[in-house]
Design a protein around this motif. Structure first.
Motif, PDB file in Angstrom:
ATOM      1  N   PHE A  59      43.177  21.171 -55.949  1.00 35.94           N
ATOM      2  CA  PHE A  59      44.150  21.643 -54.979  1.00 35.94           C
ATOM      3  C   PHE A  59      43.498  22.126 -53.679  1.00 35.94           C
ATOM      4  O   PHE A  59      44.193  22.597 -52.789  1.00 35.94           O
ATOM      5  N   ARG A  60      42.174  22.028 -53.592  1.00 34.81           N
ATOM      6  CA  ARG A  60      41.487  22.475 -52.378  1.00 34.81           C
ATOM      7  C   ARG A  60      41.565  21.401 -51.295  1.00 34.81           C
ATOM      8  O   ARG A  60      41.750  20.216 -51.568  1.00 34.81           O
ATOM      9  N   VAL A  61      41.375  21.854 -50.057  1.00 41.27           N
ATOM     10  CA  VAL A  61      41.308  20.929 -48.930  1.00 41.27           C
ATOM     11  C   VAL A  61      40.026  20.108 -49.044  1.00 41.27           C
ATOM     12  O   VAL A  61      38.981  20.609 -49.484  1.00 41.27           O
ATOM     13  N   ASP A  62      40.094  18.845 -48.672  1.00 42.51           N
ATOM     14  CA  ASP A  62      38.937  17.950 -48.741  1.00 42.51           C
ATOM     15  C   ASP A  62      37.785  18.530 -47.920  1.00 42.51           C
ATOM     16  O   ASP A  62      37.907  18.767 -46.713  1.00 42.51           O
ATOM     17  N   GLU A  63      36.642  18.766 -48.581  1.00 43.69           N
ATOM     18  CA  GLU A  63      35.505  19.392 -47.917  1.00 43.69           C
ATOM     19  C   GLU A  63      34.862  18.481 -46.882  1.00 43.69           C
ATOM     20  O   GLU A  63      34.088  18.951 -46.037  1.00 43.69           O
ATOM     21  N   ASN A  64      35.163  17.195 -46.927  1.00 44.66           N
ATOM     22  CA  ASN A  64      34.635  16.288 -45.906  1.00 44.66           C
ATOM     23  C   ASN A  64      35.407  16.413 -44.595  1.00 44.66           C
ATOM     24  O   ASN A  64      34.906  16.030 -43.536  1.00 44.66           O
ATOM     25  N   ILE A  65      36.637  16.937 -44.683  1.00 42.42           N
ATOM     26  CA  ILE A  65      37.467  17.113 -43.485  1.00 42.42           C
ATOM     27  C   ILE A  65      37.252  18.501 -42.899  1.00 42.42           C
ATOM     28  O   ILE A  65      36.939  18.658 -41.714  1.00 42.42           O
ATOM     29  N   ILE A  66      37.453  19.530 -43.711  1.00 41.63           N
ATOM     30  CA  ILE A  66      37.166  20.909 -43.296  1.00 41.63           C
ATOM     31  C   ILE A  66      36.010  21.404 -44.151  1.00 41.63           C
ATOM     32  O   ILE A  66      36.178  21.699 -45.343  1.00 41.63           O
ATOM     33  N   LYS A  67      34.866  21.487 -43.560  1.00 44.44           N
ATOM     34  CA  LYS A  67      33.675  21.892 -44.306  1.00 44.44           C
ATOM     35  C   LYS A  67      33.742  23.376 -44.650  1.00 44.44           C
ATOM     36  O   LYS A  67      34.172  24.183 -43.818  1.00 44.44           O
ATOM     37  N   PRO A  68      33.348  23.751 -45.856  1.00 44.56           N
ATOM     38  CA  PRO A  68      33.362  25.172 -46.234  1.00 44.56           C
ATOM     39  C   PRO A  68      32.463  25.987 -45.307  1.00 44.56           C
ATOM     40  O   PRO A  68      31.379  25.539 -44.910  1.00 44.56           O
ATOM     41  N   GLU A  69      32.944  27.167 -44.943  1.00 45.72           N
ATOM     42  CA  GLU A  69      32.172  28.041 -44.081  1.00 45.72           C
ATOM     43  C   GLU A  69      30.958  28.568 -44.838  1.00 45.72           C
ATOM     44  O   GLU A  69      31.090  29.045 -45.977  1.00 45.72           O
ATOM     45  N   GLN A  70      29.784  28.482 -44.212  1.00 44.21           N
ATOM     46  CA  GLN A  70      28.570  28.992 -44.840  1.00 44.21           C
ATOM     47  C   GLN A  70      28.610  30.519 -44.876  1.00 44.21           C
ATOM     48  O   GLN A  70      29.003  31.155 -43.905  1.00 44.21           O
ATOM     49  N   GLU A  71      28.238  31.095 -46.010  1.00 50.59           N
ATOM     50  CA  GLU A  71      28.252  32.550 -46.142  1.00 50.59           C
ATOM     51  C   GLU A  71      26.918  33.126 -45.674  1.00 50.59           C
ATOM     52  O   GLU A  71      25.856  32.576 -45.936  1.00 50.59           O
ATOM     53  N   PHE A  72      27.035  34.266 -44.967  1.00 47.74           N
ATOM     54  CA  PHE A  72      25.849  34.929 -44.427  1.00 47.74           C
ATOM     55  C   PHE A  72      25.859  36.405 -44.797  1.00 47.74           C
ATOM     56  O   PHE A  72      26.917  36.990 -45.033  1.00 47.74           O
TER      57      PHE A  72
ATOM     58  N   TYR B 274      46.673  21.891 -38.567  1.00 46.45           N
ATOM     59  CA  TYR B 274      48.005  21.300 -38.735  1.00 46.45           C
ATOM     60  C   TYR B 274      47.986  20.227 -39.820  1.00 46.45           C
ATOM     61  O   TYR B 274      48.860  20.191 -40.695  1.00 46.45           O
ATOM     62  N   LYS B 275      46.988  19.374 -39.779  1.00 45.78           N
ATOM     63  CA  LYS B 275      46.946  18.237 -40.702  1.00 45.78           C
ATOM     64  C   LYS B 275      46.683  18.677 -42.143  1.00 45.78           C
ATOM     65  O   LYS B 275      47.296  18.149 -43.081  1.00 45.78           O
ATOM     66  N   GLU B 276      45.786  19.659 -42.331  1.00 45.81           N
ATOM     67  CA  GLU B 276      45.356  20.032 -43.677  1.00 45.81           C
ATOM     68  C   GLU B 276      45.962  21.336 -44.182  1.00 45.81           C
ATOM     69  O   GLU B 276      45.682  21.738 -45.307  1.00 45.81           O
ATOM     70  N   TRP B 277      46.769  21.996 -43.362  1.00 50.17           N
ATOM     71  CA  TRP B 277      47.327  23.299 -43.763  1.00 50.17           C
ATOM     72  C   TRP B 277      48.826  23.384 -43.504  1.00 50.17           C
ATOM     73  O   TRP B 277      49.600  23.689 -44.410  1.00 50.17           O
ATOM     74  N   ALA B 278      49.247  23.086 -42.282  1.00 46.46           N
ATOM     75  CA  ALA B 278      50.645  23.303 -41.908  1.00 46.46           C
ATOM     76  C   ALA B 278      51.556  22.141 -42.282  1.00 46.46           C
ATOM     77  O   ALA B 278      52.767  22.328 -42.415  1.00 46.46           O
ATOM     78  N   HIS B 279      51.005  20.964 -42.459  1.00 51.57           N
ATOM     79  CA  HIS B 279      51.839  19.789 -42.747  1.00 51.57           C
ATOM     80  C   HIS B 279      52.492  19.930 -44.126  1.00 51.57           C
ATOM     81  O   HIS B 279      51.852  20.398 -45.081  1.00 51.57           O
ATOM     82  N   PRO B 280      53.776  19.537 -44.242  1.00 49.49           N
ATOM     83  CA  PRO B 280      54.477  19.676 -45.539  1.00 49.49           C
ATOM     84  C   PRO B 280      53.806  18.981 -46.712  1.00 49.49           C
ATOM     85  O   PRO B 280      54.007  19.379 -47.860  1.00 49.49           O
ATOM     86  N   LYS B 281      52.982  17.960 -46.451  1.00 48.28           N
ATOM     87  CA  LYS B 281      52.325  17.246 -47.551  1.00 48.28           C
ATOM     88  C   LYS B 281      51.344  18.136 -48.306  1.00 48.28           C
ATOM     89  O   LYS B 281      50.950  17.826 -49.428  1.00 48.28           O
TER      90      LYS B 281
END
Length: 817
Positions: A73-86, A174-181
């Motif tokens: 159910f996660r967003v595709d990591e190739n589209i939105i890369k996970p934020e690196q933790e510091f 919009y594409k990976e969060w707000a869109h109804p899909k």
């Protein structure tokens, strides 16, 4: 013009770069673009104590057993890369080399840049009047010197930017969060925080967490509802109501004076079947479950909130001294001595003036609360008066056989129409009071924006609590409880005879009221929050397109979007907390409430996201450690919910009287059955009344059918029959039931509160993993920054030592003899 020139000149003096450009669509409109160079960002990052990366997080994270499932159910990591933790530390320019700087353009994320620029804009002076400095973009906006001030979206939401250096984060959101899909996908919270800031990020984190927790509550609620549906055919007391040989022979007393006639108990057959669905053993189980669920929700949210505080660097966030609101400073005419600084300062009112303002504001709030109560009384009077009309017009005679009577009884018609009117009154009062509450808070003149929001939150929630819940509290705990008996009814306002519940109690009516309010509120809010901004933007877009066919730049597109408003997310939180109250306070009467809330929230997340990414200007990012005052409000609702649900089961549902009959009054010495049974329950619990004991003012004038000399009281009041030495007084069954109800409330409350205490104690607010990360970060901060200081000291001492030794080898060295 003069103030604008001074203000912009001071902005340049503070290091900002300004670029003015004329509007494409309106030549009178000028846009001033503000740029913050690297030096300015570094300077104010240190002033604002902003925490920035030291080095990548080197703690090993253990993947949970369900990580594979959540990855679906996660967003595709190739589209939105996970934020690196510091690991992070408050920024210091002198320790610049210790910070993790790979690229100066990305070291400060967009939210941090916007926050720094807004910090400068809010503190730059533009005039001095009577030795009082006038400063800040907010006052310039209020006075109309500027029309708007907002951070820019980085691209269009509908397509990628043509600039290769632009990350097009708005488009990705919009594409990976707000869109109804994406309705079934998890939210990219780190990306939301990066673009919009922590305040918006933590709202969506809370809303998503609340929605996920509702899944469990909805599943259990649907299970209890299905249990009621499957067992309703085995509901003995409903079968007796519908049985023509039992319910068909029971003649009920009129429910109003004179115009109402006698009626058959079988009229309530359909409503008794529906009542069996909600008034079952599953209701009790669900009420206890929800009492525990709400505790688990609040405790696990504290843990999740602690994780976000660490990940988003708000654990030790030092909130800067807030800027005084322009409205407050504009009224600063009185001079007082500050007890701390011993210096003179200007205030808008004296102690006496403040007392007068507070008294007026408190009185105004209580006036509106009384107005709500008056509206509730108005709806009650409507119920009483319209019930007379429905009783006279709807067929309900003893021998009536019309099909409409099967479903549309006077009680049902009155209940449905009154619920709709109650909902409309609630919505109208809600719209009016929002404006009144803002006016009262403005008159109160809070000093800072936080004080303003806290004051408004208190007023609005108090009002909304009474507005939304008063009708439900009336039906649950007052309707049908003080009706007297047919020979001596109790009158409302000395004129209207008090409402009676159906023979099964008021639980079904409470369920109807909740369904209408919860469903209607969701539809109303979505129209108000989504449709109106969309229509406004559509009108502005077409009117702008009609004026010009030129290419419109990004800043002009954003200008024509809707402003987010001064209160920001206040109304979003308020809407969800009111819903949280419906889900918890009255859930014993409506087990499907969590399911409706779940469906609404799944849509709400995407609608709010769509609204923010497409219809509104970008909000100024703000730091936020938690959800603020809403946390204690929810905790208060959770405590109250245990009491209300226990009282609904005890006093609104018919569960306790049935249990008392089954275990005590169905068998000797009180009953005639050999074994425990529910047979005979209806005949045993409906009190008998002699029709000759009617008073003239309440005696029905429609013709009496049959040779019956008695009728039955509608609400189970458990009174001695006529001819008894204590006729029409409460019998022993009544006192057994009352004792059982009180005992049930005490036991249920204590059990749930004990379990809540155990859960709260067993679940720490901060997980061990988060504690380890915080300790590791503190250790690294001390090691890197302090060791650097030691190196500097050593280096300095080394230079001094070298100079000393050079001095020894120099001209002052004694000559060898």
């Amino acid at each position: 013009q003069r103030k604008r020139q001074v203000y912009e000149s001071n902005l340049i003096n503070n290091g900002l770069q300004l670029e003015a450009t004329r509007s494409v669509l309106d030549e009178k409109l000028v846009f001033v673009k503000v740029h913050a160079p690297w030096e300015v960002l570094c300077t104010y990052a240190e002033v604002m104590h902003i925490k920035l990366p030291l080095q990548p997080d080197d703690l090993k994270t253990q993947s949970s057993a369900f990580s594979w499932f959540s990855s679906l159910f996660r967003v595709d990591e190739n589209i939105i890369k996970p934020e690196q933790e510091f690991f992070t530390a408050p920024f210091e320019r002198e320790h610049l080399s210790n910070f993790y700087i790979q690229d100066k353009d990305t070291f400060f994320n967009p939210a941090t840049r916007s926050r720094i620029v807004h910090f400068i804009l809010s503190r730059v002076k533009y005039a001095t009047k009577n030795n009082v400095k006038k400063f800040g973009i907010n006052k310039l906006l209020d006075s109309g010197i500027y029309k708007a001030a907002f951070p820019l979206h980085d691209s269009s939401f509908s397509h990628l930017s043509t600039d290769p250096d632009c990350p097009s984060e708005r488009y990705l959101l919009y594409k990976e969060w707000a869109h109804p899909k994406n309705i079934f996908k998890l939210q990219p919270l780190d990306f939301i925080r990066k673009y919009y800031g922590e305040k918006i990020g933590i709202y969506f984190a809370w809303l998503g967490f609340y929605t996920n927790m509702l899944i469990v509550a909805a599943v259990v609620g649907v299970g209890c509802f299905l249990y009621g549906c499957l067992t309703k055919d085995n509901c003995t007391w409903s079968q007796e109501v519908c049985d023509p040989n039992i319910g068909g022979k029971i003649i009920m007393c009129p429910q109003c004076d004179k115009v109402c006639t006698y009626w058959n108990l079988t009229i309530t057959c359909e409503s008794s079947k529906k009542l069996c669905i909600f008034d079952s053993f599953g209701t009790l189980v669900f009420a206890v479950f929800m009492g525990i669920w709400v505790t688990l929700f609040l405790e696990f949210w504290k843990r999740r909130q602690a994780e976000l505080e660490y990940e988003w660097d708000t654990v030790e966030y030092l909130e800067q001294e807030e800027q005084i609101r322009p409205e407050y400073e504009a009224q600063c005419m009185h001079v007082v001595m500050n007890e701390i600084t011993q210096e003179e300062e200007h205030v808008p009112y004296t102690a006496c003036g403040k007392c007068i303002r507070m008294t007026f504001c408190t009185s105004a709030v209580f006036f509106w609360i009384v107005l709500i109560i008056a509206s509730v009384i108005g709806v009650i009077v409507y119920r009483l008066s319209v019930f007379l009309v429905f009783s006279a017009t709807l067929p309900q005679h003893v021998n009536g056989t019309q099909a409409i009577r099967k479903y549309l009884t006077p009680q049902t018609a009155t209940s449905v129409t009154a619920s709709i009117i109650s909902f409309l009154v609630i919505m109208i009062l809600n719209v009016v009071y929002e404006k009144v509450a803002i006016m009262i808070t403005d008159f109160e003149l809070p000093r800072t924006q936080t004080d303003y929001e806290n004051s408004l939150t208190t007023k609005m929630f108090l009002f909304q609590f009474v507005n939304y819940y008063s009708s439900c509290f009336y039906i649950a705990f007052f309707k049908g409880k003080f009706v007297g008996y047919p020979g001596k009814p109790v009158y409302w306002l000395g004129k209207y005879r008090n409402e009676e519940c159906d023979p099964g109690g008021c639980l079904l009516e409470l369920t109807t009221q909740l369904a209408i309010i919860v469903g209607g509120k969701a539809i109303w809010n979505n129209i108000q929050e989504v449709l109106l901004p969309w229509v406004k933007n559509l009108i502005r877009r077409y009117s702008a397109a009609a004026r010009s066919e030129k290419i419109v730049p990004r800043w002009e597109h954003d200008y024509h979007l809707q402003p987010i408003g001064k209160l920001g997310l206040f109304y979003e939180y308020l809407e969800m907390v009111i819903q949280f109250g419906f889900v918890t306070l009255f859930v014993a009467s409506f087990p499907l409430a969590p399911l409706l809330a779940l469906i609404n929230n799944m849509l709400e997340i995407r609608l709010d996201a769509w609204k923010m990414t497409t219809q509104f200007r970008r909000m100024v990012p703000q730091k936020a450690q938690d959800i603020g005052a809403w946390q204690p409000i929810m905790q208060g609702i959770a405590i109250l919910a245990v009491v209300t649900n226990a009282m609904i089961i005890a006093f609104t549902s018919d569960m306790i009287p049935r249990l008392v009959y089954y275990w005590s009054f169905s068998v000797p010495p009180y009953g005639n059955h050999i074994t425990y049974t529910m047979k005979g329950y209806i005949n045993n619990t409906l009190s008998v009344f002699n029709v000759s004991d009617f008073k003239n003012e309440s005696k029905p004038f429609p013709p009496w059918l049959g040779n019956q000399t008695t009728c039955r009281q509608v609400y189970r009041d458990f009174r001695y029959p006529p001819g008894h030495q204590h006729q029409y007084e409460h019998n022993i069954y009544y006192w057994h039931v009352l004792a059982a109800k009180l005992a049930f409330i005490i036991v249920m409350e204590h059990v749930i509160y004990f379990v809540k205490f155990i859960i709260s104690y067993a679940i720490p607010d901060v997980s061990q993993k988060t504690k380890s990360k915080v300790k590791r970060e503190k250790y690294l901060t001390q090691k890197l920054l302090h060791e650097n200081d030691i190196k500097v000291v050593k280096k300095t001492m080394g230079k001094i030592a070298d100079k000393i030794f050079k001095g020894v080898d120099g001209p002052f060295r004694p000559k060898n003899e």
